[in-house]
Design a protein around this motif. Structure first.
Motif, PDB file in Angstrom:
ATOM      1  N   HIS A 182       1.145  -1.128   0.358  1.00 25.35           N
ATOM      2  CA  HIS A 182      -0.114   0.171   0.609  1.00 25.35           C
ATOM      3  C   HIS A 182       0.902   1.299  -0.242  1.00 25.35           C
ATOM      4  CE1 HIS A 182      -3.545   1.901   0.132  1.00 25.35           C
ATOM      5  NE2 HIS A 182      -3.643   2.365   1.689  1.00 25.35           N
ATOM      6  N   VAL A 183       0.723   1.957  -1.253  1.00 26.67           N
ATOM      7  CA  VAL A 183       2.060   3.125  -1.114  1.00 26.67           C
ATOM      8  C   VAL A 183       0.553   4.608  -1.074  1.00 26.67           C
ATOM      9  CG1 VAL A 183       3.997   4.492  -2.665  1.00 26.67           C
ATOM     10  CG2 VAL A 183       3.424   2.203  -2.885  1.00 26.67           C
ATOM     11  N   ILE A 184       1.539   5.402   0.281  1.00 22.63           N
ATOM     12  CA  ILE A 184       0.555   6.288   0.437  1.00 22.63           C
ATOM     13  C   ILE A 184       0.957   7.488   0.347  1.00 22.63           C
ATOM     14  CG2 ILE A 184      -1.393   7.749   1.946  1.00 22.63           C
ATOM     15  CD1 ILE A 184      -1.049   4.352   3.191  1.00 22.63           C
ATOM     16  N   LEU A 185       0.613   8.506  -0.319  1.00 13.81           N
ATOM     17  CA  LEU A 185       1.216  10.110  -0.555  1.00 13.81           C
ATOM     18  C   LEU A 185       0.854  10.946   0.784  1.00 13.81           C
ATOM     19  CD1 LEU A 185       3.127  11.813  -1.370  1.00 13.81           C
ATOM     20  CD2 LEU A 185       0.995  13.066  -2.812  1.00 13.81           C
ATOM     21  N   VAL A 186       1.844  11.286   1.746  1.00 10.05           N
ATOM     22  CA  VAL A 186       1.645  12.058   2.967  1.00 10.05           C
ATOM     23  C   VAL A 186       1.702  13.857   2.442  1.00 10.05           C
ATOM     24  CG1 VAL A 186       1.791  12.212   5.156  1.00 10.05           C
ATOM     25  CG2 VAL A 186       1.468  10.399   3.898  1.00 10.05           C
ATOM     26  N   SER A 187       0.621  14.747   2.659  1.00  7.93           N
ATOM     27  CA  SER A 187       1.215  15.743   2.336  1.00  7.93           C
ATOM     28  C   SER A 187      -0.016  16.150   3.121  1.00  7.93           C
ATOM     29  CB  SER A 187       0.715  16.548   0.840  1.00  7.93           C
ATOM     30  OG  SER A 187       1.139  17.693   0.443  1.00  7.93           O
ATOM     31  N   LYS A 188       0.349  18.064   3.683  1.00  5.90           N
ATOM     32  CA  LYS A 188      -0.090  19.024   4.020  1.00  5.90           C
ATOM     33  C   LYS A 188      -0.783  19.442   3.221  1.00  5.90           C
ATOM     34  CE  LYS A 188      -0.594  19.729   8.147  1.00  5.90           C
ATOM     35  NZ  LYS A 188      -0.961  18.897   8.976  1.00  5.90           N
ATOM     36  N   ASP A 189      -0.770  19.787   1.724  1.00  8.34           N
ATOM     37  CA  ASP A 189      -1.087  20.535   0.268  1.00  8.34           C
ATOM     38  C   ASP A 189      -2.654  19.959   0.659  1.00  8.34           C
ATOM     39  OD1 ASP A 189      -2.115  21.559  -1.439  1.00  8.34           O
ATOM     40  OD2 ASP A 189       0.059  22.120  -2.205  1.00  8.34           O
ATOM     41  N   ILE A 190      -3.771  20.464   0.316  1.00  7.13           N
ATOM     42  CA  ILE A 190      -4.811  20.001  -0.515  1.00  7.13           C
ATOM     43  C   ILE A 190      -4.863  20.176  -1.683  1.00  7.13           C
ATOM     44  CG2 ILE A 190      -7.712  20.152   0.125  1.00  7.13           C
ATOM     45  CD1 ILE A 190      -6.907  21.970   2.322  1.00  7.13           C
ATOM     46  N   ASN A 191      -4.677  20.290  -2.378  1.00  9.48           N
ATOM     47  CA  ASN A 191      -4.448  20.349  -3.604  1.00  9.48           C
ATOM     48  C   ASN A 191      -3.733  19.453  -4.114  1.00  9.48           C
ATOM     49  OD1 ASN A 191      -6.783  22.763  -3.990  1.00  9.48           O
ATOM     50  ND2 ASN A 191      -4.670  23.834  -3.797  1.00  9.48           N
ATOM     51  N   MET A 192      -2.719  19.107  -2.816  1.00  8.33           N
ATOM     52  CA  MET A 192      -1.961  17.842  -3.780  1.00  8.33           C
ATOM     53  C   MET A 192      -2.867  16.869  -3.611  1.00  8.33           C
ATOM     54  SD  MET A 192       1.155  17.513  -4.677  1.00  8.33           S
ATOM     55  CE  MET A 192       3.057  16.339  -4.790  1.00  8.33           C
ATOM     56  N   ARG A 193      -3.380  17.024  -2.031  1.00  7.72           N
ATOM     57  CA  ARG A 193      -4.110  15.430  -2.377  1.00  7.72           C
ATOM     58  C   ARG A 193      -5.547  15.522  -3.156  1.00  7.72           C
ATOM     59  NH1 ARG A 193      -3.990  17.258   3.331  1.00  7.72           N
ATOM     60  NH2 ARG A 193      -6.268  17.603   3.217  1.00  7.72           N
ATOM     61  N   ILE A 194      -5.868  16.241  -3.657  1.00 10.26           N
ATOM     62  CA  ILE A 194      -7.095  16.286  -4.800  1.00 10.26           C
ATOM     63  C   ILE A 194      -6.447  15.786  -5.494  1.00 10.26           C
ATOM     64  CG2 ILE A 194      -8.267  17.441  -6.186  1.00 10.26           C
ATOM     65  CD1 ILE A 194      -9.002  19.322  -3.271  1.00 10.26           C
ATOM     66  N   LYS A 195      -5.217  16.180  -6.553  1.00 10.95           N
ATOM     67  CA  LYS A 195      -5.095  15.953  -7.698  1.00 10.95           C
ATOM     68  C   LYS A 195      -4.328  14.297  -7.583  1.00 10.95           C
ATOM     69  CE  LYS A 195      -1.759  18.980  -8.073  1.00 10.95           C
ATOM     70  NZ  LYS A 195      -0.144  19.754  -9.197  1.00 10.95           N
ATOM     71  N   ALA A 196      -3.745  13.448  -6.733  1.00  9.49           N
ATOM     72  CA  ALA A 196      -3.260  12.728  -6.073  1.00  9.49           C
ATOM     73  C   ALA A 196      -4.640  12.156  -6.635  1.00  9.49           C
ATOM     74  CB  ALA A 196      -2.762  12.315  -5.308  1.00  9.49           C
ATOM     75  N   ARG A 197      -5.601  12.053  -5.570  1.00  8.95           N
ATOM     76  CA  ARG A 197      -6.821  11.358  -5.546  1.00  8.95           C
ATOM     77  C   ARG A 197      -7.496  11.157  -7.041  1.00  8.95           C
ATOM     78  NH1 ARG A 197      -8.361  13.512  -0.024  1.00  8.95           N
ATOM     79  NH2 ARG A 197      -7.363  12.362   1.506  1.00  8.95           N
TER      80      ARG A 197
END
Length: 516
Positions: A182-197
């Protein structure tokens, strides 16, 4: 009667002449016995529990710049740092801000980890470097650094020259290379998490720095006693009086849920009870009744409590045994006014402290107005509008000396109040000071620790804030320094906390706070 049983080769004794053959063995019915009982069965060795599958967390740069110790907070899971993250750390390490200091600290941690493996090579780094314990954490995972060029397939409209997109490319590559993990990106940047999803990649916020998941669970410092409290806790109750206060020693099931210096009240009877928890041991607690600061004879710098919580606040502020106080609540609840009134009384009238020191975080709400001229105090003046407003109210309440008397009082008050910037707090020690930290919700836990540890002998520290109004980037209600100290100090006998719920500014302000 006879039975025939066919034995598999693996069931037979090891015999070279009969290897690979399946023979029929004849046995009589009399030789068949019942299966052995569980007590007669040989004990089988219990299989070890399966180790939980480790995850691979890919850290964005803002996580390390927010909390450098995040490298050590993923327990048995592994951490992967793309080259883009290291490049951004290097680009942000210069400067005097907390972000720059955190970037430098994260780089130092990485250097310690890499150099901890004697003669580490690129092959060692590719295999993963064990994470060493740091900052009270005991990780068991490994650190991976990007050692090869990775060109993951991303949509054409995502420019690869941008670091965020490079990190997303690395996450997609790792996900394809290790489908079993399970590879998970951890970021405090909301837009970064949105793009990842949006790209089908797992992404999470960094939660390890949060004291609470839900701000509604934050300790309020106030507890309403149930209607049957005296029925369930009044058996064998002891009471006595000392120095104008009445004390009750109670026993019952509610006691273990109480905290030291927590306020309790019971308004169900004809004689309401307002008290503070002075002692607690197991199911036994000692309650101390409060002084009524709502009465004019007990006014503090001509200020009286207008509601129950304000009375609790003044009992804390005027208590010399309480060294650290946190006050939270929405605008207009009286946090600053009560704190200043108590400070002026104890500095000018009771001579308990030498002076009042006020500081706060200088986070602008709009565009920055640039550099300001003048001394440190003059530079801080634009940020101290709330202080000036409350001083005007407190000065106007003194009518004993007329206009000239108020002018003299105002000059005296100003001479005992010093406004300091957070930038120059390191290395200082405040002795016999009344320190007010305004807008404390904008402080990180590290900044809060820096300020509170400045307190020397005889100093009282008061932190004011509204956790619903946080302006510092990447700081939330759960990770604010104010939330942090409220939770950590709630069982110390020399600290207290109150959440003020009722606004007292004006009926217009109260209505606006509810409907807007």
């Amino acid at each position: 009667m006879r039975y025939s049983i066919l034995l598999r080769p693996s069931d037979r004794p090891l015999d070279s002449d009969a290897a690979g053959a399946a023979d029929a063995v004849s046995i009589s019915s009399s030789s068949i016995t019942a299966p052995p009982s569980s007590a007669q069965m040989p004990k089988r060795s219990r299989s070890k529990p399966k180790r939980r599958a480790t995850k691979l967390f890919v850290l964005d740069t803002n996580v390390l710049m927010h909390d450098p110790t995040s490298l050590f907070r993923f327990e048995e899971h592994d951490v992967f740092l793309p080259i883009g993250t290291l490049e951004e750390l290097d680009a942000n390490k210069k400067g005097l801000s907390d972000v720059s200091r955190n970037a430098r600290q994260a780089s130092r941690f990485l250097d310690e980890i890499v150099t901890s493996v004697a003669g580490s090579t690129a092959a060692d780094i590719r295999a993963g470097i064990p994470l060493v314990p740091k900052a009270g954490e005991a990780p068991h995972g490994r650190l991976f650094l990007q050692t090869e060029a990775i060109n993951g397939e991303l949509p054409a409209n995502l420019a690869m020259g941008k670091t965020d997109n490079q990190i997303l490319s690395v996450v997609r590559h790792l996900q394809a290379r290790e489908p079993q993990r399970h590879v998970i990106l951890v970021s405090k940047d909301i837009n970064m998490r949105i793009k990842a999803r949006a790209l089908g990649l797992a992404a999470e916020d960094y939660f390890n720095d949060k004291v609470l998941e839900d701000a509604d669970l934050l300790y309020t410092g106030v507890c309403q006693l149930p209607a049957d409290f005296w029925d369930t806790h009044g058996k064998d109750m002891e009471s006595w009086k000392k120095e104008g206060h009445t004390y009750y020693r109670v026993r019952g099931p509610l006691v273990p849920q109480l905290h030291l210096n927590e306020f309790v009240y019971d308004e169900s009877g004809d004689r309401p009870l307002y008290a503070m928890v002075k002692e607690r041991s197991g199911r036994v607690a000692v309650l101390e009744t409060l002084r009524d600061y709502g009465h004019a004879k007990n006014s503090v710098w001509s200020v009286t409590a207008r509601n129950r919580e304000q009375n609790f606040v003044l009992n804390l502020l005027m208590n010399p045994a309480v060294d650290f106080i946190t006050l939270t609540g929405q605008a207009g609840t009286g946090k600053t006014l009560l704190t200043l009134a108590a400070g002026l009384t104890q500095v000018l009238d009771e001579k308990r402290y030498n002076e009042i020191i006020v500081t706060r975080v200088t986070v602008p709400l709009g565009e920055d107005i640039g550099f300001l001229p003048g001394t440190e105090e003059e530079k801080m003046t634009p940020w101290m509008g709330a202080l000036e407003d409350n001083l005007d109210v407190l000065n106007a309440s003194d009518e004993s000396g007329g206009e000239w008397g108020r002018a003299a009082t105002r000059d005296l008050v100003r001479s005992r109040i010093k406004i300091k910037s957070l930038n120059f707090m390191r290395g200082r020690t405040f002795i016999n000071k009344y320190l007010i930290i305004d807008e404390a919700q904008n402080l990180t836990p590290k900044q809060m620790k820096t300020l509170v540890t400045r307190a020397g002998p005889g100093t009282k520290v008061v932190c004011l804030g509204n956790i619903a109004q946080i302006d510092t980037p990447y700081l939330t209600e759960g990770s604010s320094g104010l939330t942090y100290v409220v939770d950590r100090f709630k069982d110390w006998s020399h600290s207290g906390h109150v959440t003020l719920a009722r606004g007292e500014r004006s009926r217009l302000a109260d209505h606006a706070a509810e409907v807007l």
